[in-house]
Design a protein around this motif. Sequence first.
Motif: not given
Length: 273
Positions: A77, A89, A91, A99, A103, A120, A123
């Motif tokens: 990242l 991201l 996951s 994960a 982050v 980021v 999510l």
Amino acid sequence: MKFALLSGIAVSITIAHLPTIVMVPGAWHTSKHFKIFSRSLEKLNFPSVSIQMPDLGSAHPNSITVTDDVNSIRSILLYLLSEGKEVILLSHSWGGGPAGTAVNGLSKVERQSRGEKGGVVGLIFIAAFLARKGVIFKDALGGKLGSFVLRDTPGVGNTLPNSSLAIDAFYHDVPLALATRAVLELLPVSENAFATPSPSDPGWLNEGFKGRLAWIYTEQDHSVPPATQDSIMNGSGQVWDVRKMNTSHSPFLSQPDLLAVTIEDLANGWASS
């Protein structure tokens, strides 16, 4: 598609100009399991990176901890963010724990507040495990892994799904030939990674991700059933944008195009907010 090695971690990278989708596979899964889905993302012009964590296929499984997984994800990242990229991201399953921790502090809002480029922007968790600081995955399962998981296989300290049960657990709606190949491509995971505590607070608790949390809710999941997914989300105390998919535990194999379109819709929403 390009292939690269970042900080000793094997990743595959597809280049484009939209947010980069960084994919963290669940336990026993590799970048190979996400190749079809990567092509679906590529058709929508999304760049993607698939991470293979150090807990996977290690020659020294007893020396691996979940912190090693967290650090490997975070290093990738940080590499992407240092180039000014925006990242989503994504996951899957077990991958959601490390994960989510990796982050922490890397949202675009937080990085901008520090004068840093990139960030980021969202999510996405697919039927995933979430971990607060100190949480141990194995303890959260009542001290035992799933009934389909073989311990000390192959070799002491490793775990691997029973091949005769893996299709039902992960791929019951995937075409049989593809599901069979997927089982053959599973790799052992260090049991110690499942048995060590998450090292720090997760990023999904941060204000920088408020309104930027999404959950892919796999309605026909035999591995992480809907009731378990409900419990995980409710236990997080966060507000989730829930996208239901009538699939098994592995929509990246059974419905890759639909999953990619779902990611695109989420990305578009976050881009406009």
